[in-house]
Design an enzyme around this catalytic site. Structure first.
Site, PDB file in Angstrom:
ATOM      1  N   ASP A 119      -1.373   6.330   6.548  1.00  0.00           N
ATOM      2  CA  ASP A 119      -2.499   5.532   6.050  1.00  0.00           C
ATOM      3  C   ASP A 119      -2.748   4.454   7.104  1.00  0.00           C
ATOM      4  OD1 ASP A 119      -4.255   3.788   4.849  1.00  0.00           O
ATOM      5  OD2 ASP A 119      -3.070   3.492   3.020  1.00  0.00           O
TER       6      ASP A 119
ATOM      7  N   LYS B  34     -12.543  -1.592   6.520  1.00  0.00           N
ATOM      8  CA  LYS B  34     -11.720  -2.558   7.241  1.00  0.00           C
ATOM      9  C   LYS B  34     -12.175  -2.604   8.698  1.00  0.00           C
ATOM     10  CE  LYS B  34      -9.318  -2.634   3.364  1.00  0.00           C
ATOM     11  NZ  LYS B  34      -8.251  -1.757   3.071  1.00  0.00           N
TER      12      LYS B  34
ATOM     13  N   TRP C 290       0.822  -1.214   0.000  1.00  0.00           N
ATOM     14  CA  TRP C 290       0.000   0.000   0.000  1.00  0.00           C
ATOM     15  C   TRP C 290       0.854   1.261   0.000  1.00  0.00           C
ATOM     16  CZ3 TRP C 290      -4.450  -0.244  -1.995  1.00  0.00           C
ATOM     17  CH2 TRP C 290      -5.268  -1.367  -1.807  1.00  0.00           C
TER      18      TRP C 290
HETATM   19  C1  PLP Z   1      -7.726  -1.283   1.707  1.00  0.00           C
HETATM   20  C2  PLP Z   1      -6.594  -0.319   1.807  1.00  0.00           C
HETATM   21  C3  PLP Z   1      -6.449   0.740   0.899  1.00  0.00           C
HETATM   22  C4  PLP Z   1      -7.365   0.942  -0.273  1.00  0.00           C
HETATM   23  O1  PLP Z   1      -8.641   1.310   0.101  1.00  0.00           O
HETATM   24  P1  PLP Z   1      -9.737   1.634  -1.019  1.00  0.00           P
HETATM   25  O2  PLP Z   1     -10.941   1.922  -0.187  1.00  0.00           O
HETATM   26  O3  PLP Z   1      -9.889   0.426  -1.871  1.00  0.00           O
HETATM   27  O4  PLP Z   1      -9.288   2.813  -1.774  1.00  0.00           O
HETATM   28  C5  PLP Z   1      -5.389   1.597   1.088  1.00  0.00           C
HETATM   29  N1  PLP Z   1      -4.527   1.448   2.102  1.00  0.00           N
HETATM   30  C6  PLP Z   1      -4.639   0.440   2.989  1.00  0.00           C
HETATM   31  C7  PLP Z   1      -3.650   0.322   4.081  1.00  0.00           C
HETATM   32  C8  PLP Z   1      -5.683  -0.467   2.867  1.00  0.00           C
HETATM   33  O5  PLP Z   1      -5.794  -1.470   3.749  1.00  0.00           O
END
Ligand code: PLP
Length: 360
Positions: A172, A196, A101
């Site tokens: 993030d 998540k 990511w």
């Molecule tokens: C799932 C995830 C993303 C992407 O999220 P989207 O909603 O599909 O844009 C980005 N960073 C992390 C750490 C993730 O777990």
């Protein structure tokens, strides 16, 4: 019958929350309307919205210096939205790469400016560690440093958050936000998509320090300009109302569970049980260095990979679903977010031991 759902996202939600949403589906609190039919500017939704913001602020103990925004676009959207909002005066940032990511974040930022890689946790075995701050080679005067504090695919979590002085740290936290208390004062920006560990897909939580609201590039779309969104209380355009409502129900559920300190204790117990099972066996392996093992996403491999399909089929037969690893790394992955109960992990480790016993 409900299964034990180990999906990485969209992921399991607390059953209590789903039941409440079902109960309120046709008629929210006597309004005669479903939440998804309401005007986002009406008093009913305004109440849902402001309670969600207040509950989240309380749960995460967000200091007054930081605004909480509800955006759209997910974590991937933020890969562009962050540089668009912070590259206004100096279009360059640094990236600590701890997995897939953060790599994506760095690639996307390149569209808007310079994206220097300050450190990487990649080894021969893939992404297996989180380089400590002492190993970060920062560039001269970056607009920010970006870090993915929990790499969902690789299972790498960063627990030590450095103080970078005047350089804002952007995190993030999509896949571990709300899994434990975090010192928000250490971050310039912390963001996470909801699907998540918050709620359902559609809303992205962005926590941003107020002094960073003034650094957007002129090309930044208005709907994604944090300053504009903040000035309009996250209602510059129609917000993802139902996703905010579900997130709000989850926040209240988290408060009933005792808040993030209580959740952290439960999450440690769940992760410990699973990692201990993996470590005690010669059949399962997790390659991430211990200090960086994610409490939320636990990837593991079978010593005999020809048995992967058998493993998944047997798991499914026991109501243990979504255990297949991400296609980029293979193997298995169990995501054990807040809404995944200890019983689910107990059922999983029991199955893992049984499956291992059928070897040899
Ligand atoms: C799932 C995830 C993303 C992407 O999220 P989207 O909603 O599909 O844009 C980005 N960073 C992390 C750490 C993730 O777990």
């Amino acid at each position: 019958m409900r299964v034990f759902n180990f999906s990485a996202g969209p992921a399991a939600l607390p059953e209590e929350v789903l039941r409440q949403a079902a109960d309120e589906m046709l008629d929210w609190h006597g309004s005669g309307m479903s939440v998804m039919e309401m005007s986002h500017r009406g008093p009913e939704f305004m109440q849902i919205h402001s309670e969600a913001l207040l509950d989240l602020r309380e749960l995460m103990q967000v200091p007054a210096s930081h605004q909480i925004l509800f955006l759209q676009g997910g974590g991937i959207g933020e890969n562009a939205i962050v540089p668009l909002n912070l590259f206004g005066t100096k279009p360059r940032a640094d990236f600590v790469i701890t997995g897939s990511w953060s790599q994506k974040s760095q690639q996307e930022a390149l569209k808007y400016g310079a994206a220097h890689i300050a450190a990487t946790g990649r080894t021969q075995a893939g992404f297996t560690h989180s380089p400590p701050n002492s190993e970060w080679k920062l560039s001269d005067d970056p607009a920010y440093v970006h870090l993915c504090t929990n790499e969902t695919i690789d299972g790498v979590e960063t627990f030590e958050i450095p103080d970078l002085g005047d350089i804002p740290l952007v995190a993030d936290a999509s896949s571990h936000i709300l899994s434990r208390p975090m010192d928000i004062a250490k971050y310039g920006v912390l963001y996470g998509g909801a699907q998540k560990n918050i709620g359902m897909a559609g809303v992205t939580v962005v926590i941003v320090r107020e002094d960073l609201l003034d650094r957007a590039m002129s090309i930044c779309p208005s709907a994604f300009e944090w300053k504009t969104v903040a000035a309009n209380n996250s209602m510059f355009n129609t917000p993802p109302t139902y996703a905010i409502y579900i997130a709000g129900l989850v926040f209240k559920w988290l408060k009933r569970q005792g808040g993030l300190t209580a959740l952290e204790a439960r999450n440690i117990e769940k992760a410990q049980l699973l990692y201990d099972t993996i470590d005690a066996s010669s059949f399962y392996v997790n390659k991430v260095e211990r200090r960086a093992r994610s409490r939320m996403n636990v990837p593991f491999f079978l010593a005999d990979e020809t048995r992967n399909d058998d493993f998944l089929a047997g798991a499914k037969a026991r109501g243990l679903l979504q255990l297949k690893g991400h296609k980029s790394v293979g193997g298995m992955r169990a995501s054990i977010y807040n809404a995944v109960p200890l019983e689910a992990v107990k059922a999983l480790v029991e199955y893992m031991k049984e499956f291992e016993a059928t070897q040899a």
